[in-house]
Design a protein around this motif. Structure first.
Motif, PDB file in Angstrom:
ATOM      1  N   ALA A 148       1.966  -2.713 -16.976  1.00 41.49           N
ATOM      2  CA  ALA A 148       1.524  -1.314 -16.959  1.00 41.49           C
ATOM      3  C   ALA A 148       0.381  -1.132 -15.968  1.00 41.49           C
ATOM      4  CB  ALA A 148       1.082  -0.900 -18.363  1.00 41.49           C
ATOM      5  N   ARG A 149      -0.504  -2.118 -15.906  1.00 38.63           N
ATOM      6  CA  ARG A 149      -1.671  -2.019 -15.015  1.00 38.63           C
ATOM      7  C   ARG A 149      -1.262  -1.785 -13.563  1.00 38.63           C
ATOM      8  NH1 ARG A 149      -4.383  -7.205 -17.161  1.00 38.63           N
ATOM      9  NH2 ARG A 149      -3.100  -6.629 -18.932  1.00 38.63           N
ATOM     10  N   ARG A 150      -0.134  -2.382 -13.164  1.00 36.60           N
ATOM     11  CA  ARG A 150       0.318  -2.185 -11.782  1.00 36.60           C
ATOM     12  C   ARG A 150       0.893  -0.788 -11.595  1.00 36.60           C
ATOM     13  NH1 ARG A 150      -2.060  -5.903  -8.383  1.00 36.60           N
ATOM     14  NH2 ARG A 150      -2.132  -7.911  -9.439  1.00 36.60           N
ATOM     15  N   GLY A 151       1.286  -0.170 -12.699  1.00 39.83           N
ATOM     16  CA  GLY A 151       1.690   1.232 -12.658  1.00 39.83           C
ATOM     17  C   GLY A 151       0.477   2.130 -12.447  1.00 39.83           C
ATOM     18  N   PHE A 152      -0.602   1.851 -13.208  1.00 32.23           N
ATOM     19  CA  PHE A 152      -1.841   2.629 -13.010  1.00 32.23           C
ATOM     20  C   PHE A 152      -2.298   2.495 -11.563  1.00 32.23           C
ATOM     21  CE2 PHE A 152      -2.922   0.858 -17.490  1.00 32.23           C
ATOM     22  CZ  PHE A 152      -2.031   1.730 -18.083  1.00 32.23           C
ATOM     23  N   GLN A 153      -2.289   1.246 -11.093  1.00 30.32           N
ATOM     24  CA  GLN A 153      -2.778   0.970  -9.744  1.00 30.32           C
ATOM     25  C   GLN A 153      -2.008   1.772  -8.694  1.00 30.32           C
ATOM     26  OE1 GLN A 153      -1.913  -2.982  -8.166  1.00 30.32           O
ATOM     27  NE2 GLN A 153      -3.909  -3.094  -7.167  1.00 30.32           N
ATOM     28  N   ALA A 154      -0.686   1.818  -8.842  1.00 28.85           N
ATOM     29  CA  ALA A 154       0.141   2.527  -7.863  1.00 28.85           C
ATOM     30  C   ALA A 154      -0.208   4.016  -7.830  1.00 28.85           C
ATOM     31  CB  ALA A 154       1.622   2.332  -8.190  1.00 28.85           C
ATOM     32  N   VAL A 155      -0.392   4.593  -9.008  1.00 30.85           N
ATOM     33  CA  VAL A 155      -0.699   6.025  -9.075  1.00 30.85           C
ATOM     34  C   VAL A 155      -2.105   6.294  -8.538  1.00 30.85           C
ATOM     35  CG1 VAL A 155      -1.046   7.988 -10.634  1.00 30.85           C
ATOM     36  CG2 VAL A 155       0.879   6.416 -11.003  1.00 30.85           C
ATOM     37  N   VAL A 156      -3.054   5.526  -9.016  1.00 28.71           N
ATOM     38  CA  VAL A 156      -4.446   5.743  -8.607  1.00 28.71           C
ATOM     39  C   VAL A 156      -4.591   5.526  -7.100  1.00 28.71           C
ATOM     40  CG1 VAL A 156      -6.803   4.878  -8.828  1.00 28.71           C
ATOM     41  CG2 VAL A 156      -5.397   5.189 -10.872  1.00 28.71           C
ATOM     42  N   SER A 157      -3.979   4.473  -6.599  1.00 29.28           N
ATOM     43  CA  SER A 157      -4.072   4.171  -5.174  1.00 29.28           C
ATOM     44  C   SER A 157      -3.462   5.296  -4.326  1.00 29.28           C
ATOM     45  CB  SER A 157      -3.370   2.842  -4.894  1.00 29.28           C
ATOM     46  OG  SER A 157      -3.172   2.657  -3.522  1.00 29.28           O
ATOM     47  N   SER A 158      -2.457   5.971  -4.871  1.00 28.42           N
ATOM     48  CA  SER A 158      -1.807   7.061  -4.130  1.00 28.42           C
ATOM     49  C   SER A 158      -2.614   8.355  -4.169  1.00 28.42           C
ATOM     50  CB  SER A 158      -0.426   7.368  -4.722  1.00 28.42           C
ATOM     51  OG  SER A 158       0.404   6.244  -4.674  1.00 28.42           O
ATOM     52  N   LEU A 159      -3.339   8.568  -5.273  1.00 36.37           N
ATOM     53  CA  LEU A 159      -3.949   9.885  -5.490  1.00 36.37           C
ATOM     54  C   LEU A 159      -5.456   9.931  -5.259  1.00 36.37           C
ATOM     55  CD1 LEU A 159      -1.181  10.388  -6.814  1.00 36.37           C
ATOM     56  CD2 LEU A 159      -2.358  11.556  -8.675  1.00 36.37           C
ATOM     57  N   ILE A 171     -12.032   5.482 -24.968  1.00 34.00           N
ATOM     58  CA  ILE A 171     -11.391   4.349 -25.610  1.00 34.00           C
ATOM     59  C   ILE A 171     -10.222   3.868 -24.753  1.00 34.00           C
ATOM     60  CG2 ILE A 171      -9.710   5.634 -26.995  1.00 34.00           C
ATOM     61  CD1 ILE A 171     -10.575   3.976 -29.366  1.00 34.00           C
ATOM     62  N   SER A 172     -10.308   4.166 -23.466  1.00 38.64           N
ATOM     63  CA  SER A 172      -9.238   3.781 -22.536  1.00 38.64           C
ATOM     64  C   SER A 172      -9.189   2.266 -22.384  1.00 38.64           C
ATOM     65  CB  SER A 172      -9.495   4.405 -21.171  1.00 38.64           C
ATOM     66  OG  SER A 172     -10.731   3.933 -20.664  1.00 38.64           O
ATOM     67  N   HIS A 173      -8.052   1.776 -21.975  1.00 37.19           N
ATOM     68  CA  HIS A 173      -7.887   0.339 -21.747  1.00 37.19           C
ATOM     69  C   HIS A 173      -8.624  -0.066 -20.474  1.00 37.19           C
ATOM     70  CE1 HIS A 173      -5.507  -3.470 -21.146  1.00 37.19           C
ATOM     71  NE2 HIS A 173      -5.718  -3.506 -22.441  1.00 37.19           N
ATOM     72  N   TYR A 174      -9.128  -1.301 -20.447  1.00 36.97           N
ATOM     73  CA  TYR A 174      -9.932  -1.726 -19.292  1.00 36.97           C
ATOM     74  C   TYR A 174      -9.143  -1.733 -17.993  1.00 36.97           C
ATOM     75  CZ  TYR A 174      -7.923  -6.449 -18.946  1.00 36.97           C
ATOM     76  OH  TYR A 174      -7.085  -7.508 -18.747  1.00 36.97           O
ATOM     77  N   THR A 175      -7.831  -1.886 -18.076  1.00 37.95           N
ATOM     78  CA  THR A 175      -7.044  -1.937 -16.837  1.00 37.95           C
ATOM     79  C   THR A 175      -7.044  -0.585 -16.118  1.00 37.95           C
ATOM     80  OG1 THR A 175      -5.062  -1.557 -18.173  1.00 37.95           O
ATOM     81  CG2 THR A 175      -5.551  -3.819 -17.556  1.00 37.95           C
ATOM     82  N   GLU A 176      -7.211   0.505 -16.874  1.00 38.53           N
ATOM     83  CA  GLU A 176      -7.323   1.823 -16.237  1.00 38.53           C
ATOM     84  C   GLU A 176      -8.645   1.898 -15.462  1.00 38.53           C
ATOM     85  OE1 GLU A 176      -6.738   4.814 -19.325  1.00 38.53           O
ATOM     86  OE2 GLU A 176      -5.161   3.610 -20.207  1.00 38.53           O
TER      87      GLU A 176
END
Lengths: 466, 466
Positions: A148-159, A171-176
């Motif tokens: 999932a973390r690589r999913g966050f990364q892809a979105v964040v890196s794009s936006l 209370i978000s997960h640290y990977t976000e």
């Protein structure tokens, strides 16, 4: 280790030994004399194990290590594993079988043809799987990603550009957090209410605060539907609506939902849905899914535009954020093989929640034990507090908090946080009703052994059971 | 499919069926009546298969699919697979065994304790493995990553700002391109010489060009030791020296070296060494390694610095570019289980090169067939050109270029690029001498069948062999 479990592994390992001889002598299994001797020896041992299993009489040969310091892992065979993050990542039977066949490196790439991209492969039907995956989470397009973390990364890196704000929950997960940090953005936390829930109102408030303080709106909101800490449900519908009103893209983090309960991204109003294969889709780690709308796909799944300055090379349909192909082997095969059962099991989420509450009903019969998560539970992941029950024993026990781990292990239960007798987490996902009952009884039985008070109607019933 | 191969799989699948019953009835295998019937039925079938294997007389039950459109994969059992990128990613016997035990999601995390990071786990000895991995490639520190590409990404993301130039070769892998594109940097290609080799001189020239045109030095040089296209060796020593003289960090791309030949990053003068698990380390995809010096580790493996604005949360030793943990299950276990054999096999790289050349000696006996890679070979991956031999047949054959695939498949050989009879790639890594001979003979045999001229000393010898 149970001898039956061990014998199953021994038998599989012998078959792998035989398979190795076949591999070394491919294509026609032209066995040398020595190969034949080896093969027959393994077969003979296999035959003996079959006989042992049949008669239920065993030669005790304890295998501790598979190889190189790697112990045989039998937590799912010999124990009820209540580990908070392992429950829904256990492989299905189908995934285990497929993995035996598809372990080798690039095993999914045998039939990769033009245009050479993982999600376009027909055989095995990876292309179809991608469509089904998108549909499964109610979005237009999906890609598999290494967690999932690589999913966050892809979105964040794009936006996200340097200095942009991203709203996460308190209370978000640290990977976000890490995904935002990597992009140069800044995390802004939405506070929890008194029930440890993230609400739409708090989100509006935070958006306004950010707007006031930075003169800009946040560029993205990422929210865990159920969080990793309490397994509480947060108001994804309300927050998606708010995000939509402010025209801020909304990422639905389904690490604890996609694969165990129904998720419909469009109905929720999500622009992105992220799920975890190894956490909730019965898959090998690292694996996961990133799904989005057609609108956002052109940004997040954008294809490479760079051109080699000397060669003029271009790499066509390779997607920048995916770095081309993502899960080209056993990870993907496990997702695909588990998928039909994963789809099916989401339809029975209610039962899982019932079992979770049923277990806690027994668990709470031990006086002083508490549930810190919202209660009754809407999830199988639960945070409990046993400071007023088991921790009192730990205070004077020579093994301290480990006494509880010892007692659980004696009863065939693992996955608690070893040594913790105050606040800790557990997950009952995927257990049978029999196992749920057994689990509840075990806690009562331990309490009674140490004279921790138990509610009257549950007293003295279970010592024979566990 | 060979019946023996199929029976091995059938037997393993039956054992998995039995294992599933044990899982459902954990912790004490309290089988219901129905469980017992099921278990014994599976056991009986297993017993029958053992007997079939013993007597070498089989009931023909063809299994095509394992589940859900996923075919049984027997390319490594029933064929000699010469696929260019699959050869060194085939699992070792040890990895296959370990994977059976460790397929479940977060299977490596049973003993994860403070400080909660994958590379700190003692059991299985993941921490030790990380030290050994660093030592194996001659660097100070190493992390496992989901594929070599994620190693490039971590380095580029740490070092490159928008507008920076990164030097790659004119024959660099596309994933290096994508990593640079994702960071906002610009690729500058170092041209090849007339032998398709990247030299130190060309690198100096390109650095000077970039300096002249952009007024800045490139920020990073990434170079494949052996490239994906020809499997040619490029002057990593010379180029690392140049990089060092200009004080430009140097990333050694060992996707085609780490795990099959000795690699000593410090001796080469590399700041970063990247390797691929599924390509060259006999591991499940996606997996790989990123190793670096202590000096660079503080940058590329930097830990998170972000603080929650409301909660004050920090996530301690979690590394930003790794996004925390990376390979928390079957992928990592396969790397670890294969590692001793992988280390050992790098010591016998010379033999692999000998076999590669031995095969090509036969291959080139077919008149018109050529090797486009540097020759004699220094690698097992080779690009060949059969335009003047097999393609002449393809021109008039009703199956066109597929005639060659058909003929190879008939002889138990797969992994060529189906339908290609002009330029294509193959890889002989890990084959036995017997298989190497068989492979060479097969090409000569096919040539003779279609009256493609064969060198006199090789004529008419092999039709019985293949």
């Amino acid at each position: 280790m149970s001898i039956k479990t061990q014998k199953i592994f021994e038998a599989e390992f012998l078959l792998e030994d035989m398979r190795e001889i076949i591999r070394k002598t491919s294509p026609h299994s032209a066995f040398s004399k020595d190969d034949k001797i080896q093969f027959n020896e393994k077969l003979k041992k296999l035959s003996e194990i079959v006989e042992e299993l049949r008669t239920n009489k065993y030669t005790e040969l304890k295998i501790k290590y598979i190889t190189n310091g790697i112990e045989l892992r039998t937590r799912e065979e010999d124990f009820i594993n209540i580990h908070p993050i392992q429950a829904a990542g256990r492989l299905t039977l189908e995934a285990r079988k497929a993995l035996i066949s598809y372990g080798d490196g690039y095993s999914t790439c045998d039939w990769c043809r033009k245009p050479f991209r993982l999600d376009k492969i027909h055989r095995p039907p990876i292309d179809e799987f991608h469509s089904e995956l998108a549909e499964f989470v109610g979005m237009d397009q999906a890609r598999v990603v290494p967690g999932a973390r690589r999913g966050f990364q892809a979105v964040v890196s794009s936006l996200i550009e340097k200095g942009d704000s991203v709203l996460l929950s308190a209370i978000s997960h640290y990977t976000e957090f890490l995904a935002v940090e990597d992009s140069g953005g800044t995390v802004k936390e939405i506070p929890l209410n008194e029930k440890n829930i993230v609400t739409a109102d708090a989100t509006v408030q935070k958006i306004e605060d950010v707007k006031k303080n930075t003169k800009k709106l946040p560029k993205l909101i990422m929210l865990d539907h159920f969080d990793y800490m309490f397994g509480n449900e947060h108001d994804v519908y309300g927050i998606a609506k708010v995000a939509n009103e402010y025209d801020i893209p909304f990422l639905y983090n389904g690490a604890y939902t996609v694969g165990i309960m129904p998720v419909d991204g469009k109905k929720i109003g999500a622009d992105f849905v992220v799920g975890s294969g190894h956490k909730s889709m019965a898959s090998v780690a690292p694996s996961g899914v990133l799904a989005t709308t057609d609108e956002w796909a052109s940004k997040v799944f954008r294809t490479t535009q760079m051109v080699g300055d000397i060669t003029g090379r271009k790499f066509g349909i390779k997607e920048v954020e995916m770095l081309g192909c993502t899960l080209m082997g056993g990870t993907l095969i496990s997702m695909m093989a588990s998928f039909p059962k994963v789809v099916e099991r989401t339809k029975h989420w209610d039962d899982e929640v019932k079992k979770s509450n049923q277990f806690l009903d027994e668990f709470l019969a031990v006086e002083g034990s508490k549930v810190i998560s919202e209660y009754p539970r809407k999830h199988t992941l639960t945070k409990v507090n046993t400071t007023e029950s088991f921790d009192k024993i730990a205070k004077t026990h020579k093994r301290r908090g480990f006494f509880l781990s010892d007692e659980l292990r004696k009863r065939g239960i693992v996955g608690e946080f070893a040594g913790s007798t105050r606040t800790w987490k557990l997950n009952t996902y995927g257990r049978t009703w029999d196992q749920i009952k057994y689990l509840g009884h075990a806690f009562i039985d331990i309490a009674e052994k140490y004279d921790v008070p138990v509610k009257a109607n549950k007293q003295g019933q279970y010592s024979g059971d566990v």
